[in-house]
Design an enzyme around this catalytic site. Structure first.
Site, PDB file in Angstrom:
ATOM      1  N   HIS A   1       0.686  -0.981  -0.114  1.00 24.89           N
ATOM      2  CA  HIS A   1      -0.185   0.069  -0.210  1.00 24.89           C
ATOM      3  C   HIS A   1       0.776   1.121   0.051  1.00 24.89           C
ATOM      4  CE1 HIS A   1      -3.833   2.044   0.322  1.00 24.89           C
ATOM      5  NE2 HIS A   1      -3.209   3.081   1.084  1.00 24.89           N
ATOM      6  N   ALA A   2       0.603   2.124  -1.012  1.00 28.06           N
ATOM      7  CA  ALA A   2       1.440   3.215  -1.284  1.00 28.06           C
ATOM      8  C   ALA A   2       1.378   4.141   0.126  1.00 28.06           C
ATOM      9  CB  ALA A   2       1.139   4.222  -2.420  1.00 28.06           C
TER      10      ALA A   2
ATOM     11  N   HIS B   1       0.075  11.623  -6.144  1.00 24.55           N
ATOM     12  CA  HIS B   1      -0.660  11.991  -5.007  1.00 24.55           C
ATOM     13  C   HIS B   1       0.621  11.683  -3.582  1.00 24.55           C
ATOM     14  CE1 HIS B   1      -3.469  11.038  -1.597  1.00 24.55           C
ATOM     15  NE2 HIS B   1      -2.640  10.449  -1.130  1.00 24.55           N
ATOM     16  N   GLU B   2       1.513  10.750  -3.732  1.00 21.87           N
ATOM     17  CA  GLU B   2       2.479  10.472  -2.819  1.00 21.87           C
ATOM     18  C   GLU B   2       3.402  11.739  -2.808  1.00 21.87           C
ATOM     19  OE1 GLU B   2       2.123   8.430  -0.437  1.00 21.87           O
ATOM     20  OE2 GLU B   2       0.451   7.342  -1.389  1.00 21.87           O
TER      21      GLU B   2
ATOM     22  N   HIS C   1       2.689  14.608  -0.540  1.00 20.32           N
ATOM     23  CA  HIS C   1       2.840  14.561   0.714  1.00 20.32           C
ATOM     24  C   HIS C   1       4.327  14.721   0.858  1.00 20.32           C
ATOM     25  CE1 HIS C   1      -0.722  12.422   2.033  1.00 20.32           C
ATOM     26  NE2 HIS C   1      -0.575  11.120   1.406  1.00 20.32           N
TER      27      HIS C   1
ATOM     28  N   GLU D   1      -3.742  15.127   2.251  1.00 18.58           N
ATOM     29  CA  GLU D   1      -4.272  14.104   1.432  1.00 18.58           C
ATOM     30  C   GLU D   1      -4.456  14.990  -0.029  1.00 18.58           C
ATOM     31  OE1 GLU D   1      -3.704  11.124   1.544  1.00 18.58           O
ATOM     32  OE2 GLU D   1      -3.253  11.021   3.474  1.00 18.58           O
TER      33      GLU D   1
ATOM     34  N   HIS E   1      -6.404   0.643   5.469  1.00 17.94           N
ATOM     35  CA  HIS E   1      -6.723   1.339   6.571  1.00 17.94           C
ATOM     36  C   HIS E   1      -7.287   0.915   7.518  1.00 17.94           C
ATOM     37  CE1 HIS E   1      -5.945   3.423   2.924  1.00 17.94           C
ATOM     38  NE2 HIS E   1      -5.647   4.442   3.304  1.00 17.94           N
TER      39      HIS E   1
ATOM     40  N   TYR F   1      -9.544  11.639   3.593  1.00 19.72           N
ATOM     41  CA  TYR F   1      -9.817  11.330   2.295  1.00 19.72           C
ATOM     42  C   TYR F   1     -11.121  11.872   1.700  1.00 19.72           C
ATOM     43  CZ  TYR F   1      -5.845   7.975   3.149  1.00 19.72           C
ATOM     44  OH  TYR F   1      -4.717   7.440   3.355  1.00 19.72           O
TER      45      TYR F   1
HETATM   46  O1  X8Z Z   1      -4.160   5.300   0.918  1.00 23.48           O
HETATM   47  C1  X8Z Z   1      -4.191   6.117   0.109  1.00 23.48           C
HETATM   48  C2  X8Z Z   1      -2.666   6.646  -0.442  1.00 23.48           C
HETATM   49  C3  X8Z Z   1      -1.637   6.867   0.837  1.00 23.48           C
HETATM   50  S1  X8Z Z   1      -2.074   8.265   1.845  1.00 23.48           S
HETATM   51  C4  X8Z Z   1      -2.242   5.505  -1.560  1.00 23.48           C
HETATM   52  N1  X8Z Z   1      -5.196   6.746  -0.558  1.00 23.48           N
HETATM   53  C5  X8Z Z   1      -6.592   6.170  -0.152  1.00 23.48           C
HETATM   54  C6  X8Z Z   1      -6.968   4.913  -0.385  1.00 23.48           C
HETATM   55  O2  X8Z Z   1      -5.850   4.149  -1.288  1.00 23.48           O
HETATM   56  O3  X8Z Z   1      -7.924   4.114  -0.051  1.00 23.48           O
HETATM   57  C7  X8Z Z   1      -5.287   7.577  -1.669  1.00 23.48           C
HETATM   58  C8  X8Z Z   1      -6.821   7.653  -2.025  1.00 23.48           C
HETATM   59  C9  X8Z Z   1      -7.622   6.932  -0.929  1.00 23.48           C
HETATM   60 ZN    ZN Z   2      -2.060  10.139   1.002  1.00 22.60          ZN
END
Ligand code: X8Z
Ligand code: ZN
Length: 655
Positions: free
Chosen positions: A379-380, A409-410, A413, A437, A538, A548
């Site tokens: 997960h990024a 997106h990354e 941050h 975010e 998450h 988000y």
């Molecule tokens: O978790 C993330 C990023 C890292 S903060 C990749 N996002 C959420 C997800 O993947 O559920 C970005 C959009 C929503």
């Molecule tokens: Zn993020």
């Protein structure tokens, strides 16, 4: 930095751990505390101690996320244990200053200190240690999760990436269902751990004076917990009609594609949305494209072609075709080349705005592709390792449009970290977590078809109504589809934390919320022997999710403000501020403020308003909304608000 915010970066996940600065001192007792220190001196000392402890903390977390095994998990759990113990000690020490006069900055810092973890820990040392062990274990289970079929030599295991590929590419109903159910099976064993986790963080939150962990999460918005909850309702009310139109259109198309099973009693089948969690529908482009053959927006196809070209070039440079290990080696190198090229491309957008190039350690130490020889959390995430130039991202980049935009997106941050690195540590975080975010996503909004064609990813675009609707749909499948998902995850967790959702209703409450907000249902029963929330990073990673949702509103406000700053004067959806230093300066100034002032002030400096507001979302998507209303005319749009009985709650089928 507030550790809470780092989680967005993965650290919070584990509750941000700081290591004790004096190795041989028990952190709770800690170094001697100056008895006559003032509140200002106290905060200065805490800031110094954080700076000193921080690199050891992030190192242990980085290690356990990029090399999952028992040893790294032990170290990560211990690191967290030391940090959370120290954090509890600081919070205790801060009580001395309650009711005393102090500078507003110090009062703000003390408040941020109390909110600096998403994982409040009990004071009791044994239960605190238990909490960090469970948290580390759950994240490891998610990272190494695999769906296996067959036995012995015939056993075949697939991890998340491969299962997502099935949803992305296959249009076979049963294959998609198998991949979706397979991934969700990895979460079943987390259920008991999660129940205990909830008890422990709630104890920690109560020790700090909050009603429960959810109330603590809602306390980080420079307004009361009740007010931010009401704000999210208000914002959802603004965008819900747009989502309902998109839902209606998608359902009609799915019903045509899969006769008799393209919907579940009016809800969208969870496994058919091209995404494991139905949070982004971009992969359904083949089914949902409004006007096929109107200028291709196939970014994934272009990235794949570039990747193949790179591989062919490397192969052509050799004498003869390599085989076995040598071939694998070449393929790995080509993968690194592609991931690096994508990341360079994203960096170029930021530097075009006048922001600095990424520091050397970023390129030396980031993890850009999935290693072959060990388990990692794919997960990024983006990491500030030392509050200075050691910033990194951790991703398993593939040449797809989804990963392409996730890199942008990354880097949002990363540039936030770089911009606020001169703030005192307690102010080194986003104005609120939704701001963090929204930075990279604001850039993604500026990646118009014209920008994509300027970097050679799509053909030159002809201006036409059909082309406009296609490009609006492309953005809506990512941004509008996301909105109710961004809300429902924490609606579930707030309920779990405050006890209104009991452990024996975890799954049914999850699917009720999925039905209510997203209009999504599982195609087969998901009784309480499943733990479907655990299949979303998450939840086991304990990263708050309201951020988000807020980001998906705020990013349109930021985008509009930066378009204005660049002097742009056309329809909002057509604006790209690529290369505009005036916009860049305004953005950078906002990033540099970090959490040093209430977010309302920071928002005002950028956009002229102190309130979050979805009018920019609606302005952006106005052409699409009209078009959707036309398309949906005569359809009975909307869906039943509860999960169908066959789909959730009642069944007990297991896999
Ligand atoms: O978790 C993330 C990023 C890292 S903060 C990749 N996002 C959420 C997800 O993947 O559920 C970005 C959009 C929503
Ligand atoms: Zn993020």
């Amino acid at each position: 930095m507030t550790y809470r915010k780092l989680c967005l970066l993965a650290l919070v996940a584990a509750g941000l751990a700081l290591s004790a600065c004096k190795r041989d001192a028990a952190p709770a007792a800690g170094p001697a505390i100056p008895e006559d220190e003032t509140a200002d001196q106290f905060i200065a000392r805490v800031n110094d101690e954080i700076r000193e402890m921080y690199p050891e903390l992030t190192a242990s977390q980085w290690l356990s996320s990029t090399y999952i095994n028992d040893d790294s998990q032990l170290l990560a759990a211990k690191g967290n244990e030391r940090w959370l113990t120290q954090l509890n000690a600081w919070i205790d020490q801060a009580r001395r200053f309650e009711g005393q006069k102090m500078s507003p900055a110090t009062a703000r810092a003390i408040n941020l200190l109390k909110l600096s973890t998403a994982m409040p820990a009990p004071k009791d040392p044994a239960r605190l240690a238990e909490l960090t062990r469970i948290a580390t274990k759950m994240e490891g289970m998610y990272g190494s999760g695999a769906y296996c079929v067959g036995e012995g030599d015939a056993e075949r295991c697939r991890q998340l990436g491969e299962l997502e590929d099935v949803l992305r590419r296959s249009r076979d109903y049963d294959q998609q269902l198998d991949a979706w159910r397979g991934w969700h099976s990895i979460a079943q064993p987390m259920r008991n751990d999660y129940v205990r986790f909830v008890e422990l963080v709630n104890e920690g939150a109560r020790d700090m004076g909050f009603a429960d962990a959810g109330e603590m999460w809602r306390s980080g918005y420079d307004m009361s917990p009740a007010e931010i909850a009401a704000e999210t309702d208000r914002l959802w009310g603004q965008v819900k009609p747009l989502y309902e139109q998109l839902h209606c259109y998608a359902r009609t198309r799915l019903e045509a594609k899969y006769p008799d099973r393209g919907s579940v009693e009016g809800l969208l089948p969870a496994h058919l949305m091209g995404n494991m969690w139905q949070q982004d529908w971009s992969n359904l482009w083949d089914i949902l494209e409004p006007y096929p053959n109107t200028g291709s927006l196939d970014v994934t196809g272009a990235l794949e072609a570039q990747h193949r070209e790179g591989l062919d070039k490397r192969l052509a440079a050799l004498s003869g075709l390599p085989e076995g290990a040598e071939r694998v080696e070449i393929e790995r190198k080509a993968q690194v080349d592609s991931a690096t090229a994508i990341t360079r491309r994203a960096e170029d957008f930021y530097t075009s705005l006048g922001m600095p190039a990424l520091p050397k350690p970023f390129w030396q130490k980031s993890m850009l592709i999935k290693p072959r020889d060990r388990e990692v959390v794919c997960h990024a995430s983006a990491w500030p390792m030392d509050m200075a130039d050691d910033v990194r991202i951790k991703m398993c980049i593939e040449p797809t449009e989804e990963d392409f935009t996730t890199v942008y997106h990354e880097l949002g941050h990363i540039y936030y970290y770089l911009a606020y690195e001169d703030q005192p540590p307690l102010f080194q975080s986003g104005a609120h977590d939704g701001f963090h975010e929204a930075i990279g996503d604001t850039i993604v909004l500026a990646m118009t078809p014209q920008y994509l064609s300027s970097i050679g990813l799509v053909d030159e675009q002809q201006q036409s109504q059909a082309g406009l609707i296609n490009s609006q749909m492309r953005m809506a499948l990512a941004k509008v589809a996301f909105l109710p998902f961004g809300l429902m995850i924490d609606r579930w967790r707030w309920g779990v934390f405050d006890g209104s959702i009991a452990p024996d209703e975890y799954n049914s409450a999850w699917w009720d919320l999925k039905a209510q907000y997203q209009g999504v249902a599982p195609a087969t029963p998901r009784g309480e022997d499943f733990f479907d929330p655990g299949a979303k990073y998450h939840v086991p990673g304990n990263t708050p999710y309201t951020r988000y949702f807020l980001s998906h509103i705020l990013q349109f406000q930021f985008y509009r403000a930066l378009c204005d700053a660049s002097g742009y004067d056309g329809p909002l959806y057509d604006c790209s501020f690529y290369g505009d230093e005036a916009a860049g300066q305004k953005f950078w100034a906002m990033l540099g403020k970090g959490a040093s002032q209430p977010w309302q002030q920071t928002l005002k400096e950028l956009t002229g308003t102190e309130t979050m507001d979805a009018s920019a979302v609606l302005e952006y998507f106005a052409p699409l909304q009209d078009w959707l209303e036309d398309q949906n005319e005569g359809q009975a749009c909307g869906w039943p608000a509860a999960a169908p009985v066959a789909g959730a709650g009642a069944g007990t089928e297991s896999e």
